[in-house]
Design a protein around this motif. Structure first.
Motif, PDB file in Angstrom:
ATOM      1  N   THR A  66      64.761  60.675  19.760  1.00 13.74           N
ATOM      2  CA  THR A  66      65.615  60.173  18.635  1.00 13.74           C
ATOM      3  C   THR A  66      66.982  59.659  19.187  1.00 13.74           C
ATOM      4  OG1 THR A  66      64.914  62.132  17.218  1.00 13.74           O
ATOM      5  CG2 THR A  66      67.050  61.407  16.710  1.00 13.74           C
ATOM      6  N   ILE A  67      67.474  60.078  20.414  1.00  8.27           N
ATOM      7  CA  ILE A  67      68.742  59.291  20.978  1.00  8.27           C
ATOM      8  C   ILE A  67      68.227  57.981  21.337  1.00  8.27           C
ATOM      9  CG2 ILE A  67      70.043  59.448  22.892  1.00  8.27           C
ATOM     10  CD1 ILE A  67      69.908  62.496  22.887  1.00  8.27           C
ATOM     11  N   ASN A  68      67.143  57.781  21.784  1.00  7.35           N
ATOM     12  CA  ASN A  68      66.528  56.541  22.263  1.00  7.35           C
ATOM     13  C   ASN A  68      66.651  55.376  21.026  1.00  7.35           C
ATOM     14  OD1 ASN A  68      64.064  54.452  22.159  1.00  7.35           O
ATOM     15  ND2 ASN A  68      64.653  54.793  24.358  1.00  7.35           N
ATOM     16  N   GLY A  69      66.359  55.981  20.011  1.00  3.47           N
ATOM     17  CA  GLY A  69      66.548  55.160  18.637  1.00  3.47           C
ATOM     18  C   GLY A  69      67.652  54.890  18.238  1.00  3.47           C
ATOM     19  N   ILE A  70      68.587  56.102  18.407  1.00  7.69           N
ATOM     20  CA  ILE A  70      70.018  55.642  17.745  1.00  7.69           C
ATOM     21  C   ILE A  70      70.778  54.717  18.806  1.00  7.69           C
ATOM     22  CG2 ILE A  70      72.194  57.192  17.594  1.00  7.69           C
ATOM     23  CD1 ILE A  70      70.486  59.563  16.933  1.00  7.69           C
ATOM     24  N   ILE A 120      71.849  61.865  29.061  1.00  7.64           N
ATOM     25  CA  ILE A 120      72.642  60.967  29.687  1.00  7.64           C
ATOM     26  C   ILE A 120      71.771  59.837  30.449  1.00  7.64           C
ATOM     27  CG2 ILE A 120      74.349  60.350  31.592  1.00  7.64           C
ATOM     28  CD1 ILE A 120      75.633  63.012  30.924  1.00  7.64           C
ATOM     29  N   GLY A 121      70.890  60.201  30.979  1.00  6.44           N
ATOM     30  CA  GLY A 121      69.671  59.236  31.735  1.00  6.44           C
ATOM     31  C   GLY A 121      68.787  58.536  30.568  1.00  6.44           C
ATOM     32  N   MET A 122      68.581  59.057  29.381  1.00  2.00           N
ATOM     33  CA  MET A 122      67.993  58.385  28.182  1.00  2.00           C
ATOM     34  C   MET A 122      68.746  57.103  27.787  1.00  2.00           C
ATOM     35  SD  MET A 122      65.312  58.044  26.450  1.00  2.00           S
ATOM     36  CE  MET A 122      64.250  59.030  25.924  1.00  2.00           C
ATOM     37  N   ALA A 125      68.863  54.596  30.440  1.00  2.00           N
ATOM     38  CA  ALA A 125      67.678  53.831  30.379  1.00  2.00           C
ATOM     39  C   ALA A 125      67.339  52.960  29.064  1.00  2.00           C
ATOM     40  CB  ALA A 125      66.587  54.852  30.616  1.00  2.00           C
ATOM     41  N   THR A 126      67.790  53.273  27.958  1.00  2.00           N
ATOM     42  CA  THR A 126      67.734  52.660  26.969  1.00  2.00           C
ATOM     43  C   THR A 126      68.480  51.502  26.949  1.00  2.00           C
ATOM     44  OG1 THR A 126      67.241  54.855  25.532  1.00  2.00           O
ATOM     45  CG2 THR A 126      67.695  52.867  24.195  1.00  2.00           C
ATOM     46  N   ILE A 127      69.765  51.498  27.259  1.00  3.16           N
ATOM     47  CA  ILE A 127      70.479  50.156  27.437  1.00  3.16           C
ATOM     48  C   ILE A 127      69.490  49.240  28.375  1.00  3.16           C
ATOM     49  CG2 ILE A 127      72.595  49.161  28.368  1.00  3.16           C
ATOM     50  CD1 ILE A 127      73.945  51.658  27.666  1.00  3.16           C
ATOM     51  N   GLY A 128      68.961  49.837  29.503  1.00  2.00           N
ATOM     52  CA  GLY A 128      68.237  48.981  30.221  1.00  2.00           C
ATOM     53  C   GLY A 128      66.990  48.114  29.525  1.00  2.00           C
ATOM     54  N   GLU A 129      66.340  49.186  28.717  1.00  2.00           N
ATOM     55  CA  GLU A 129      65.353  48.566  27.982  1.00  2.00           C
ATOM     56  C   GLU A 129      65.771  47.567  26.816  1.00  2.00           C
ATOM     57  OE1 GLU A 129      62.353  50.576  24.314  1.00  2.00           O
ATOM     58  OE2 GLU A 129      63.817  51.788  25.343  1.00  2.00           O
TER      59      GLU A 129
END
Length: 138
Positions: A66-70, A120-122, A125-129
């Motif tokens: 969910t954090i990834n999507g946000i 925090i890691g997610m 990593a999501t910014i990298g994605e």
């Protein structure tokens, strides 16, 4: 004819054939994408069993995604700013994405005992994605 600009801001003409046989660029993008894809596939397939093994509920696993999507939704202005000001070329976006992923994964390797650090890691990593997703097809 296609125009490319060198580091000295001089215009260089390249034919489609010359662009096609620029194997260094394709090798860099291909290998870089492979390493990023491999690390993200290991992350996405290994995190659920690890969290389960550590006694975390599956709701916490779902919350990570969910954090990834946000972050993907809310982080667009941040990545647009990075792309406009700092990371202008496609190859530099690939490198920046790999750095974000590396920072995220190294961070999680050292602090994997705390759920907050997974969050925090997610985010990192999501910014990298977000940096690599539009770059590779381009």
């Amino acid at each position: 004819m296609y125009y490319c600009y060198s580091q000295q801001s001089q215009q260089v003409m390249q034919t489609p054939k010359e662009l096609l046989f620029d194997y260094k660029m394709y090798l860099f993008i291909g290998l870089g994408s492979l390493f990023v894809w491999f690390s993200t596939s290991q992350w996405s397939s290994g995190i659920a069993p690890y969290l389960d093994e550590q006694g975390f509920s599956m709701a916490r696993y779902s919350f990570l995604w969910t954090i990834n999507g946000i972050v993907i939704f809310a982080g667009q202005p941040f990545t647009s700013f990075l792309n406009r000001t700092i990371i202008k070329s496609l190859s530099s976006r690939l490198v920046a994405s790999a750095l974000f992923y590396a920072i995220a994964f190294v961070f999680m390797v050292f602090f994997h005992h705390y759920y907050l650090y997974f969050i925090i890691g997610m985010i990192i990593a999501t910014i990298g994605e977000m940096l690599i997703a539009p770059t590779v097809p381009s």
